[in-house]
Write an enzyme that holds these catalytic residues in place. Structure first.
Site, PDB file in Angstrom:
ATOM      1  CG  HIS A 119       9.728  -5.063  -1.065  1.00 40.97           C
ATOM      2  ND1 HIS A 119       9.332  -4.826  -2.430  1.00 40.97           N
ATOM      3  CD2 HIS A 119      10.637  -3.969  -0.809  1.00 40.97           C
ATOM      4  CE1 HIS A 119       9.951  -3.938  -2.850  1.00 40.97           C
ATOM      5  NE2 HIS A 119      10.713  -3.241  -1.976  1.00 40.97           N
ATOM      6  CG  ASP A 171       1.900  -7.209  -3.605  1.00 39.18           C
ATOM      7  OD1 ASP A 171       2.359  -6.547  -4.281  1.00 39.18           O
ATOM      8  OD2 ASP A 171       2.734  -8.069  -2.933  1.00 39.18           O
ATOM      9  CG  ASP A 213       4.228  -4.348  -1.039  1.00 43.06           C
ATOM     10  OD1 ASP A 213       4.284  -3.594   0.138  1.00 43.06           O
ATOM     11  OD2 ASP A 213       5.054  -4.672  -1.708  1.00 43.06           O
ATOM     12  CD  GLU A 256       6.278  -9.144  -2.244  1.00 39.39           C
ATOM     13  OE1 GLU A 256       7.310  -9.192  -2.843  1.00 39.39           O
ATOM     14  OE2 GLU A 256       5.718  -8.140  -2.293  1.00 39.39           O
TER      15      GLU A 256
END
Length: 220
Positions: free
Chosen positions: A186, A28, A191, A30
């Protein structure tokens, strides 16, 4: 001593054979927006998937890094508002992109070797997004030792839609019986960990269905 590939008991496929030589690794990221070429990579987390003696898969602890935006990177205020990331926070302990990639890639390469796999395959929720940012960072830094397949991936959006009728990560997790804390969402580690749990539950559910079919129908 050299690490030996993982072996499962008779009747269960070893991890190296379960996904055609690929080791699933949940990733994941961001970011500072949706454009992998121009928007900043701010966080990256990876969770290696292992196989137990019963042939079921489970997630390892996550490895993660905060990332310094590359020079000239775009930071969309709307994306920062959603993630809650302050790229200039003094306690982020962020790494430059190449260093962050190597921090994540090194244990993944070790896991690929230990499992007897050929390379890692990215698992993500909307996997094309994560793979796009990962590949863009690899190109920018000239990194030559990525363990990941450059374009193949497993997407838990599709898998969760099939298994649970849900495509949003939070709703799919809850449908699978996985607790969800919206206050933690988030963040790359959170996540990635929830996505890894979701992926493993779907894979293991399929295994259970196959075993049930063999037991009730007598299929080989």
């Amino acid at each position: 001593m050299n690490a030996q590939p993982e072996r499962a008991p008779t009747g269960a496929l070893p991890l190296a054979e379960r996904f055609r030589g690929f080791l699933p690794v949940v990733v994941d990221v961001e970011t500072g927006g949706f454009d992998a070429e121009h928007d900043a990579l701010l966080e990256i987390a990876a969770v290696v998937v292992r196989m137990g003696d019963d042939g079921c898969v489970y997630p390892e602890p996550a490895v993660a890094a905060n990332v310094v935006p590359f020079p000239g990177a775009n930071l969309d205020p709307r994306s920062l508002e959603i993630t809650g990331i302050d790229p200039d926070h003094p306690f982020r302990a962020a790494l430059a992109e190449r260093e962050a990639l190597e921090h994540v890639f090194k244990p993944v390469r070790q896991a690929v070797k230990a499992a007897g796999c050929q390379r890692a395959i990215l698992v993500g929720h909307n996997a094309a997004f994560d793979l796009g940012f990962l590949n863009a960072a690899i190109r920018r830094t000239g990194h030559k030792r990525s363990p990941f397949h450059p374009f193949s991936c497993f997407d838990t959006v599709s898998l969760a839609g099939l298994a649970y009728g849900q495509t949003v990560l939070s709703k799919a997790a809850l449908a699978a019986g996985i607790p969800w804390d919206g206050r933690e969402a988030h963040a790359a580690i959170y996540d990635a960990e929830r996505t890894a749990e979701l992926f493993c539950r779907i894979v293991n559910r399929w295994k259970q269905l196959e075993e049930f079919e063999r037991a009730t129908l007598g299929t080989p």
